[in-house]
Design an enzyme around this catalytic site. Structure first.
Site, PDB file in Angstrom:
ATOM      1  N   ASP A 102       0.863  -1.175   0.000  1.00  0.00           N
ATOM      2  CA  ASP A 102       0.000   0.000   0.000  1.00  0.00           C
ATOM      3  C   ASP A 102       0.905   1.233   0.000  1.00  0.00           C
ATOM      4  O   ASP A 102       2.044   1.195   0.425  1.00  0.00           O
ATOM      5  CB  ASP A 102      -0.953  -0.021   1.202  1.00  0.00           C
ATOM      6  CG  ASP A 102      -2.121   0.953   1.028  1.00  0.00           C
ATOM      7  OD1 ASP A 102      -2.180   1.654  -0.011  1.00  0.00           O
ATOM      8  OD2 ASP A 102      -2.966   1.031   1.938  1.00  0.00           O
ATOM      9  N   ASP A 274      -7.925  -6.987   1.644  1.00  0.00           N
ATOM     10  CA  ASP A 274      -6.908  -7.099   2.686  1.00  0.00           C
ATOM     11  C   ASP A 274      -7.519  -6.557   3.961  1.00  0.00           C
ATOM     12  O   ASP A 274      -8.380  -5.675   3.911  1.00  0.00           O
ATOM     13  CB  ASP A 274      -5.663  -6.260   2.356  1.00  0.00           C
ATOM     14  CG  ASP A 274      -5.893  -4.789   2.672  1.00  0.00           C
ATOM     15  OD1 ASP A 274      -6.525  -4.111   1.858  1.00  0.00           O
ATOM     16  OD2 ASP A 274      -5.461  -4.325   3.755  1.00  0.00           O
ATOM     17  N   CYS A 312     -12.427 -26.715  11.839  1.00  0.00           N
ATOM     18  CA  CYS A 312     -11.194 -26.229  11.231  1.00  0.00           C
ATOM     19  C   CYS A 312     -10.095 -27.275  11.322  1.00  0.00           C
ATOM     20  O   CYS A 312     -10.002 -28.026  12.290  1.00  0.00           O
ATOM     21  CB  CYS A 312     -10.749 -24.946  11.935  1.00  0.00           C
ATOM     22  SG  CYS A 312      -9.235 -24.249  11.251  1.00  0.00           S
ATOM     23  N   CYS A 314      -6.724 -26.394  10.880  1.00  0.00           N
ATOM     24  CA  CYS A 314      -5.422 -25.711  10.975  1.00  0.00           C
ATOM     25  C   CYS A 314      -4.577 -26.359  12.073  1.00  0.00           C
ATOM     26  O   CYS A 314      -5.072 -27.136  12.893  1.00  0.00           O
ATOM     27  CB  CYS A 314      -5.608 -24.209  11.225  1.00  0.00           C
ATOM     28  SG  CYS A 314      -5.946 -23.759  12.940  1.00  0.00           S
ATOM     29  N   CYS A 317      -5.972 -25.874  15.554  1.00  0.00           N
ATOM     30  CA  CYS A 317      -7.164 -26.663  15.858  1.00  0.00           C
ATOM     31  C   CYS A 317      -6.887 -28.167  15.896  1.00  0.00           C
ATOM     32  O   CYS A 317      -7.580 -28.911  16.583  1.00  0.00           O
ATOM     33  CB  CYS A 317      -8.275 -26.334  14.860  1.00  0.00           C
ATOM     34  SG  CYS A 317      -8.917 -24.666  15.103  1.00  0.00           S
ATOM     35  N   HIS A 343      -5.135 -19.680  13.330  1.00  0.00           N
ATOM     36  CA  HIS A 343      -6.513 -20.114  13.110  1.00  0.00           C
ATOM     37  C   HIS A 343      -7.325 -19.072  12.337  1.00  0.00           C
ATOM     38  O   HIS A 343      -7.993 -19.397  11.355  1.00  0.00           O
ATOM     39  CB  HIS A 343      -7.248 -20.450  14.409  1.00  0.00           C
ATOM     40  CG  HIS A 343      -8.708 -20.583  14.161  1.00  0.00           C
ATOM     41  ND1 HIS A 343      -9.234 -21.676  13.496  1.00  0.00           N
ATOM     42  CD2 HIS A 343      -9.741 -19.708  14.341  1.00  0.00           C
ATOM     43  CE1 HIS A 343     -10.527 -21.479  13.310  1.00  0.00           C
ATOM     44  NE2 HIS A 343     -10.865 -20.293  13.810  1.00  0.00           N
TER      45      HIS A 343
END
Ligand code: PRF
Ligand code: ZN
Length: 380
Positions: A102, A274, A312, A314, A317, A343
């Site tokens: 940015d 974003d 989840c 991940c 998790c 997560h």
């Protein structure tokens, strides 16, 4: 599902393949110098050249294919020169996939500043005893040193609500600044995106789209939203902006947002997002799930053996309990922030993947209804 396979306008730095559409929702792929990413895409924010608490290996594991850095902060430290010496942002961070930077335009809105003039913006913060000044030319120079695949024009963002005259002035200034950015931008391996402003005034959004999208660029962003106008006004403003943007180029909604914002904006034809939310909220113990958000630091999770999110897969998790993460964050242990961030970003990436699949299969509308129904239901 409508098949619309086609290549965008030729650009050395970026190509956009719009694979199919479902209503106004779009499924595509953006290819840039360091590889490609599937759209709709969510870009985790690494303001200072790091998504806080995540190694690039962790970040890849969440499913993220592109991340974001910030010109204003990286210019303060370590500075464009040092980043360039370290092999640009890619080399410095050890992230070999696409990056977007940015321009510093948003900091014009969010940080204390001394002056906004036609030349540029002078910030209150000093570096080496000198007030920091950003101009369109300086922003391009820094972003060229940082070396991201996609760089953003230096724009004038106004707060909400904005007086009409100020919003109008910012629209014209953002257009003049974009012309200066284009002239100052020399690297052919970086794609420069223009940014549409106009606050929440429909006619100013139309005017800004005309001024910005008539300048031939590989992609365009919708800026100036998620600055306190609220969900519905943000969606109304997208409705007054998006239909007038070129269909063959990617559209990026800057700094957005909550999961319900992403789903509704994808429904309106946005390709890229974003936001700091999933990472920032993770550090204070706020966890995203299909059933909404909750605060894992609350007493009721003190002895809870379940993972953060039972849907989840991940690393956090698969391996840890809410009770452990409750303890870690409440004890200010950094691993708590790391696991919660892992997560939350995985949740966002899973959501993007689910939306991409729903568009491909021509069932985005039913996905949207089912997701919002479950996510916004108050069963926590
Ligand atoms: N301009 C720039 N960056 C941004 C925004 C903008 O309008 C926003 C708006 N939410 C986030 N980041 N340059
Ligand atoms: Zn998880």
């Amino acid at each position: 599902m409508t098949d619309t396979t086609q290549e965008g306008a030729p650009s050395q730095a970026l190509s956009f393949e719009l694979k199919c559409t479902d209503g106004r929702a779009r499924r595509g792929k953006v290819t840039v110098t360091h590889g490609s990413f599937e759209t709709p895409a969510f870009m985790p924010v690494g303001t200072r050249g790091t998504v806080k608490g995540m190694t690039p290996r962790d970040l890849r594991e969440t499913g993220a294919e592109i991340c974001l850095g910030n010109t204003y902060h990286l210019n303060i430290a370590p500075g464009g020169k040092i980043v360039k010496k370290l092999g640009g942002l890619h080399g410095m961070m050890g992230w070999d996939a696409p990056i977007l930077t940015d321009s510093g335009g948003f900091q014009v809105f969010s940080l204390p500043k001394l002056e906004i003039e036609e030349e540029g913006v002078t910030f209150a913060f000093k570096k080496g005893g000198k007030a920091i000044q950003l101009t369109p030319e300086r922003s391009m120079q820094i972003q060229e040193a940082l070396g991201a695949d996609i760089i953003m024009a230096f724009d004038h963002v106004v707060a909400h609500p904005a007086p009409y005259q100020l919003a109008e002035e910012a629209v014209y200034r953002t257009s003049r600044w974009l012309e200066r950015c284009r002239k100052a931008h020399t690297r052919t391996d970086q794609a420069l995106f223009g940014i549409v402003q106009g606050s929440t005034f429909p006619n100013l959004r139309r005017l800004s789209v005309e001024l910005i999208c008539s300048q031939d660029l590989p992609g365009y962003a919708i800026g100036g939203l998620s600055v306190g106008e609220g969900h519905q006004l943000m969606m109304d403003t997208i409705d007054q902006t998006e239909p007038f943007m070129p269909a063959e180029k990617p559209r990026y909604l800057m700094g957005v947002g909550y999961p319900e914002d992403l789903v509704e904006a994808v429904a309106r034809g946005v390709d890229m997002f974003d936001c700091v939310l999933p990472s920032r909220l993770a550090r204070s113990g706020i966890i995203f799930t299909r059933h909404g958000r909750y605060r894992v630091t609350k007493g009721r999770y003190k002895a809870d053996k379940f993972p953060l999110d039972t849907n989840c897969n991940c690393y956090a998790c698969r391996n840890f309990s809410r009770a452990y993460i409750n303890h870690l964050i409440n004890s200010k242990e950094i691993l708590g922030s790391v696991l919660a961030t892992l997560h939350n970003i995985t949740f966002y990436q899973d959501l993007m993947r689910a939306m991409r699949q729903a568009i491909e299969e021509g069932r985005f509308e039913s996905f949207r209804r089912a997701f919002l129904d479950e996510y916004l239901s108050d069963d926590r």
